[in-house]
Design a protein around this motif. Sequence first.
Motif, mmCIF file in Angstrom:
data_model
loop_
_atom_site.group_PDB
_atom_site.id
_atom_site.type_symbol
_atom_site.label_atom_id
_atom_site.label_comp_id
_atom_site.label_asym_id
_atom_site.label_seq_id
_atom_site.Cartn_x
_atom_site.Cartn_y
_atom_site.Cartn_z
ATOM 1 N N GLU A 1 105.222 17.878 73.983
ATOM 2 C CA GLU A 1 104.384 16.699 73.763
ATOM 3 C C GLU A 1 102.973 16.945 74.286
ATOM 4 O O GLU A 1 101.988 16.526 73.666
ATOM 5 C CB GLU A 1 105.015 15.493 74.467
ATOM 6 N N GLY A 2 102.889 17.624 75.451
ATOM 7 C CA GLY A 2 101.582 17.931 76.016
ATOM 8 C C GLY A 2 100.774 18.839 75.105
ATOM 9 O O GLY A 2 99.568 18.649 74.929
ATOM 10 N N ARG A 3 101.453 19.841 74.526
ATOM 11 C CA ARG A 3 100.744 20.746 73.608
ATOM 12 C C ARG A 3 100.207 19.976 72.404
ATOM 13 O O ARG A 3 99.067 20.169 71.977
ATOM 14 C CB ARG A 3 101.687 21.857 73.141
ATOM 15 N N GLN A 4 101.080 19.120 71.836
ATOM 16 C CA GLN A 4 100.656 18.349 70.678
ATOM 17 C C GLN A 4 99.470 17.444 71.023
ATOM 18 O O GLN A 4 98.487 17.365 70.285
ATOM 19 C CB GLN A 4 101.828 17.496 70.159
ATOM 20 N N ALA A 5 99.612 16.759 72.187
ATOM 21 C CA ALA A 5 98.521 15.872 72.609
ATOM 22 C C ALA A 5 97.256 16.672 72.890
ATOM 23 O O ALA A 5 96.147 16.257 72.529
ATOM 24 C CB ALA A 5 98.934 15.075 73.844
ATOM 25 N N GLY B 1 92.022 18.286 71.578
ATOM 26 C CA GLY B 1 91.110 19.412 71.382
ATOM 27 C C GLY B 1 90.440 19.354 70.016
ATOM 28 O O GLY B 1 89.233 19.613 69.887
ATOM 29 N N ARG B 2 91.217 19.006 68.990
ATOM 30 C CA ARG B 2 90.625 18.895 67.656
ATOM 31 C C ARG B 2 89.547 17.816 67.628
ATOM 32 O O ARG B 2 88.466 18.003 67.085
ATOM 33 C CB ARG B 2 91.720 18.574 66.633
ATOM 34 N N GLN B 3 89.896 16.666 68.226
ATOM 35 C CA GLN B 3 88.928 15.571 68.233
ATOM 36 C C GLN B 3 87.663 15.952 69.003
ATOM 37 O O GLN B 3 86.543 15.703 68.567
ATOM 38 C CB GLN B 3 89.566 14.327 68.852
ATOM 39 N N ARG C 1 80.137 18.249 65.461
ATOM 40 C CA ARG C 1 79.169 17.372 64.801
ATOM 41 C C ARG C 1 77.844 17.373 65.548
ATOM 42 O O ARG C 1 76.765 17.446 64.953
ATOM 43 C CB ARG C 1 79.734 15.955 64.737
ATOM 44 N N GLN C 2 77.940 17.243 66.899
ATOM 45 C CA GLN C 2 76.710 17.222 67.706
ATOM 46 C C GLN C 2 75.926 18.517 67.557
ATOM 47 O O GLN C 2 74.701 18.528 67.355
ATOM 48 C CB GLN C 2 77.064 16.993 69.183
#
Length: 311
Positions: A235-239, A244-246, A253-254
């Motif tokens: 779950e930690g990896r997925q989160a 990380g993607r976000q 973007r910046q």
Amino acid sequence: MGQFSKAWEDLDFSDNFIFCKVMKDEKLCSELLNILLGFQIEKIQYINTEQQIENFYDAKGIRMDVFLKDSKRVIDLEMQTGNYEDIILRSRYYQSAADVSMVPRRTKYSELKENYIVFICKDDPFGYGIPCYTRTQSFAELPGFVYDDKTHNVFYNSSAFAKAEDKNVRDVLEFIYSLKASSDFTQKLAASVQNAKVKSSFKDEYMYFADILEEEKEMAREAGLTEGRQAGLAEGRQAGLAEGRQAGLAEGRQTGLAEGRAVGLAEGLAEGIEKEKQETVVRLWERGDVSLETIEVATGLSLEKIKEIIK
């Protein structure tokens, strides 16, 4: 608190282990049944405690506390000190399992024995405050008609012992609930409990099962921790990947905006400078007295570029 979880010194008649040992005394068992069921039981043909019943290899097995019969009846006595939520369904399953285990092939239905499942509960299993709950069979369309299929379910509530009309029943329930032995019979039960607790073989047996149970709990605890860690890591990896993607998208973007602005500014500036040089070439050439070489020096453009602009 489950079986084998109490200290040996704290065990009493309401604990399954001691209850089963005491009920191996056929006289005490027969007298208890006589008091609780209201009839004189015949000579017990056999008695077995902690009876394991598995009618089919893939069926749910059960362990009955005290399972016995005489010539007319099959009886299961269960001591229950908690977990009353599924007691009705347990009683149903025990009854059917007892029937199947005791009925040989080619038995006529008319030859089925009386089948009693008796739960002796330390507390109130249904919450109505009465000392005894007895199931009867009836039709919904005929509420006043009770039929007899030779099955009986009886649930005793020891906590309501004071409301029992029969003194013998009251004394037994009081002994189970508060350990007060106020009759000859309950004093016999109390003495049998003490005799059972001084037997080293019984204590060794109890401690053996208690150790096994503790080992199983520890194994389950370790398995739970391992499973929890694995689930937590996954779950930690997925989160982490999602965060990380976000974060990467936001940072991208910046960075992209900044780089885009810089490139745009640079390109805009270069275009502005180029345009200004072209206009300078045109102004100087239109004067008529400025050579191409002078224009080349003034603008920094090549002669070829200057000639192209003039044309």
